[in-house]
Design a protein around this motif. Structure first.
Motif, PDB file in Angstrom:
ATOM      1  N   ALA A 266     -37.797 -45.005 -45.167  1.00 42.52           N
ATOM      2  CA  ALA A 266     -38.576 -44.280 -44.173  1.00 42.52           C
ATOM      3  C   ALA A 266     -38.221 -42.797 -44.170  1.00 42.52           C
ATOM      4  O   ALA A 266     -39.096 -41.927 -44.114  1.00 42.52           O
ATOM      5  CB  ALA A 266     -38.348 -44.886 -42.780  1.00 42.52           C
ATOM      6  N   LEU A 267     -36.932 -42.498 -44.232  1.00 38.80           N
ATOM      7  CA  LEU A 267     -36.482 -41.105 -44.266  1.00 38.80           C
ATOM      8  C   LEU A 267     -36.958 -40.404 -45.534  1.00 38.80           C
ATOM      9  O   LEU A 267     -37.392 -39.245 -45.495  1.00 38.80           O
ATOM     10  CB  LEU A 267     -34.958 -41.059 -44.181  1.00 38.80           C
ATOM     11  CG  LEU A 267     -34.348 -41.474 -42.836  1.00 38.80           C
ATOM     12  CD1 LEU A 267     -32.862 -41.783 -42.997  1.00 38.80           C
ATOM     13  CD2 LEU A 267     -34.551 -40.398 -41.795  1.00 38.80           C
ATOM     14  N   ASP A 268     -36.875 -41.109 -46.661  1.00 39.45           N
ATOM     15  CA  ASP A 268     -37.334 -40.514 -47.928  1.00 39.45           C
ATOM     16  C   ASP A 268     -38.830 -40.225 -47.888  1.00 39.45           C
ATOM     17  O   ASP A 268     -39.296 -39.199 -48.400  1.00 39.45           O
ATOM     18  CB  ASP A 268     -37.008 -41.441 -49.096  1.00 39.45           C
ATOM     19  CG  ASP A 268     -35.537 -41.416 -49.478  1.00 39.45           C
ATOM     20  OD1 ASP A 268     -34.803 -40.540 -48.975  1.00 39.45           O
ATOM     21  OD2 ASP A 268     -35.115 -42.269 -50.283  1.00 39.45           O
ATOM     22  N   GLN A 295     -46.466 -44.767 -45.377  1.00 35.75           N
ATOM     23  CA  GLN A 295     -45.407 -45.542 -46.007  1.00 35.75           C
ATOM     24  C   GLN A 295     -44.116 -45.467 -45.189  1.00 35.75           C
ATOM     25  O   GLN A 295     -43.385 -46.452 -45.063  1.00 35.75           O
ATOM     26  CB  GLN A 295     -45.160 -45.053 -47.433  1.00 35.75           C
ATOM     27  CG  GLN A 295     -46.287 -45.385 -48.393  1.00 35.75           C
ATOM     28  CD  GLN A 295     -45.936 -45.079 -49.840  1.00 35.75           C
ATOM     29  OE1 GLN A 295     -44.808 -44.729 -50.173  1.00 35.75           O
ATOM     30  NE2 GLN A 295     -46.908 -45.221 -50.721  1.00 35.75           N
ATOM     31  N   GLY A 296     -43.837 -44.291 -44.631  1.00 38.61           N
ATOM     32  CA  GLY A 296     -42.668 -44.158 -43.782  1.00 38.61           C
ATOM     33  C   GLY A 296     -42.766 -45.024 -42.536  1.00 38.61           C
ATOM     34  O   GLY A 296     -41.786 -45.663 -42.126  1.00 38.61           O
ATOM     35  N   LEU A 297     -43.953 -45.087 -41.938  1.00 41.99           N
ATOM     36  CA  LEU A 297     -44.154 -45.922 -40.763  1.00 41.99           C
ATOM     37  C   LEU A 297     -43.984 -47.400 -41.102  1.00 41.99           C
ATOM     38  O   LEU A 297     -43.391 -48.166 -40.333  1.00 41.99           O
ATOM     39  CB  LEU A 297     -45.545 -45.662 -40.187  1.00 41.99           C
ATOM     40  CG  LEU A 297     -45.722 -44.333 -39.459  1.00 41.99           C
ATOM     41  CD1 LEU A 297     -47.190 -44.019 -39.271  1.00 41.99           C
ATOM     42  CD2 LEU A 297     -45.014 -44.365 -38.116  1.00 41.99           C
ATOM     43  N   ASP A 298     -44.520 -47.812 -42.246  1.00 43.38           N
ATOM     44  CA  ASP A 298     -44.366 -49.213 -42.667  1.00 43.38           C
ATOM     45  C   ASP A 298     -42.890 -49.563 -42.837  1.00 43.38           C
ATOM     46  O   ASP A 298     -42.440 -50.638 -42.418  1.00 43.38           O
ATOM     47  CB  ASP A 298     -45.113 -49.455 -43.983  1.00 43.38           C
ATOM     48  CG  ASP A 298     -46.612 -49.656 -43.782  1.00 43.38           C
ATOM     49  OD1 ASP A 298     -47.021 -49.963 -42.643  1.00 43.38           O
ATOM     50  OD2 ASP A 298     -47.365 -49.514 -44.760  1.00 43.38           O
ATOM     51  N   VAL A 395     -42.973 -42.154 -53.596  1.00 44.87           N
ATOM     52  CA  VAL A 395     -42.023 -41.334 -52.840  1.00 44.87           C
ATOM     53  C   VAL A 395     -40.973 -40.732 -53.761  1.00 44.87           C
ATOM     54  O   VAL A 395     -40.676 -39.535 -53.710  1.00 44.87           O
ATOM     55  CB  VAL A 395     -41.349 -42.169 -51.730  1.00 44.87           C
ATOM     56  CG1 VAL A 395     -40.177 -41.398 -51.120  1.00 44.87           C
ATOM     57  CG2 VAL A 395     -42.355 -42.523 -50.647  1.00 44.87           C
ATOM     58  N   GLN A 396     -40.400 -41.575 -54.628  1.00 47.43           N
ATOM     59  CA  GLN A 396     -39.351 -41.092 -55.535  1.00 47.43           C
ATOM     60  C   GLN A 396     -39.883 -40.031 -56.484  1.00 47.43           C
ATOM     61  O   GLN A 396     -39.183 -39.061 -56.810  1.00 47.43           O
ATOM     62  CB  GLN A 396     -38.770 -42.261 -56.328  1.00 47.43           C
ATOM     63  CG  GLN A 396     -37.900 -43.211 -55.513  1.00 47.43           C
ATOM     64  CD  GLN A 396     -38.698 -44.043 -54.515  1.00 47.43           C
ATOM     65  OE1 GLN A 396     -39.837 -44.400 -54.789  1.00 47.43           O
ATOM     66  NE2 GLN A 396     -38.097 -44.352 -53.379  1.00 47.43           N
TER      67      GLN A 396
END
Length: 407
Positions: A266-268, A295-298, A395-396
């Protein structure tokens, strides 16, 4: 006979083989000989190798991201240990990553080393002190294994209720959000999320119970919005995610490995969304911000469920054809891009799913004069990943700098 000129990372690695402290010539005056000797002594007392990279981080320069700097130098040096860098937004802030040992072997956030840098940024006794004092304290915390303990101490309520630091003071990875300027949102490292209580005590907080995936409520208007309006909406959604993370009752320092992994995800995602928003050049990029926030919320919803002992909710992607359409319906559909034989399994909103079943063309997000997924994948991270539906490392890829290749 010509020789290949060493890369910046190789030059730094070569110097670190001689000394664990590398100071860029432009910052030579920041580390006087006496302080360098003290720092070196602290490094030598550490049970794990510590490397200090005193390198300026400048947007658009050779190095503009602390984690990228640490990763490149680690790869070129070929030695595990803790790598301490400056912060990319604030010159008196620090970041620290570790490879090998008990911390994350991939150099991600988390673990004693990372918390050591975060704690230094929150300790009031270091306010106004030169960078050398912060470096020495950070190395001491790493060497003593006290990073997490000192972070908890610095984040304790009696510490947070003390007078606020002077204007402009920040800790590593702090987040600056000048909301009065449309689209001008500066987002730094994820350490700032865990320290927001240090600086935003009067901010409006969301209730910790229940998660409302906020991007999905704006899609009806977002799809009709101008670029400036969409940029402002994306900024608001990013702030909302930050507040949810800030008010989360999940303690990643004591949680299970699964919960820690979900909170880190989530932080990433938050950090990645900030990077994209900072550099967004059009609606496809702004749609990407909403995808990353989603995606962070999920991940945060899953972390909360896992913490409470409940089954993790399955991630719900946004529409493949246009993320601004909102939620995809459950399940996937088979779709073949015109002119190709390859069929893909994708998730789409109800309207686009119906269009595919009726052999009609869905309403698609355009990148210039072509659908975004027909753009050159070498120049568009969204085309390459299908906004994360073709592969699960969106994300990565953003965090490591792939978005700067285009997108």
């Amino acid at each position: 006979m010509s020789t290949t000129k060493p890369s910046p990372g190789e030059r730094i690695a070569a110097m670190l083989r001689k000394s664990p402290i590398y100071v860029d010539p432009s910052l030579a005056s920041a580390l006087p000989p006496a302080k360098r000797a003290t720092l070196l002594a602290a490094i030598r007392r550490s049970p794990i190798p510590v490397y200090v990279l005193l390198v300026p981080l400048v947007k658009g320069g050779v190095w503009d991201d602390p984690q990228q700097l640490a990763r490149v130098v680690h790869d070129r040096l070929g030695r595990d240990g803790a790598y301490v860098t400056l912060d990319e937004k604030f010159g008196d802030g620090l970041n620290a990553y570790q490879w090998g040992g008990a911390d994350d072997p991939q150099g991600s956030v988390g673990g004693n080393t990372w918390y050591a840098a975060a704690a230094v940024g929150m300790q009031r006794e270091l306010d106004g002190k030169p960078i050398t004092e912060r470096l020495i304290r950070c190395v001491e915390l790493i060497a003593g294994g006290q990073g997490i303990a000192e972070f908890r101490k610095a984040a304790a309520p009696n510490h947070l209720n003390s007078p606020s630091p002077s204007p402009g003071r920040s800790h590593p990875g702090s987040v600056a959000l000048p909301l009065g300027v449309a689209g001008a949102v500066a987002v730094a490292g994820v350490a700032g999320l865990l320290g927001w209580r240090h600086r935003r005590l009067t901010a409006v907080r969301r209730a910790s119970a229940g998660l409302v995936p906020s991007p999905r409520r704006v899609f009806t208007t977002a799809r009709r919005a101008s670029e400036d309006e969409l940029r402002a909406q994306a900024a608001r959604e990013l702030v909302d995610l930050g507040e949810l993370l800030d008010t989360s009752e999940v303690d990643i320092t004591t949680s299970s490995e699964r919960v820690q992994a979900l909170m880190t995800a989530a932080l990433d995602a938050y950090q990645a969304a900030g990077k994209v928003l900072d550099a967004a050049r059009g609606i496809p990029d702004l749609a990407g911000v909403l995808v990353l926030v989603d995606q962070g919320l999920d991940a945060l919803a899953a972390a909360r469920s896992a913490t409470d002992g409940h089954a993790e909710p399955r991630p719900s992607p946004l529409c493949f054809f246009n993320p601004l359409h909102g939620n995809a319906v459950p399940g996937t559909i088979s779709w073949r891009l015109i002119g190709t034989r390859r069929r893909l399994r994708i998730a789409a909103c109800r309207a686009c799913t119906t269009a595919i079943k009726d052999k009609e063309t869905p309403e698609t997000l355009m990148d210039g004069d072509v659908p975004y997924f027909e753009a050159d994948p070498e120049n568009s991270i969204w085309a390459e990943t299908g906004y994360g539906q073709f592969r699960d490392d969106l994300v990565q890829r953003v965090l490591r700098g792939d978005f700067h290749h285009g997108g």
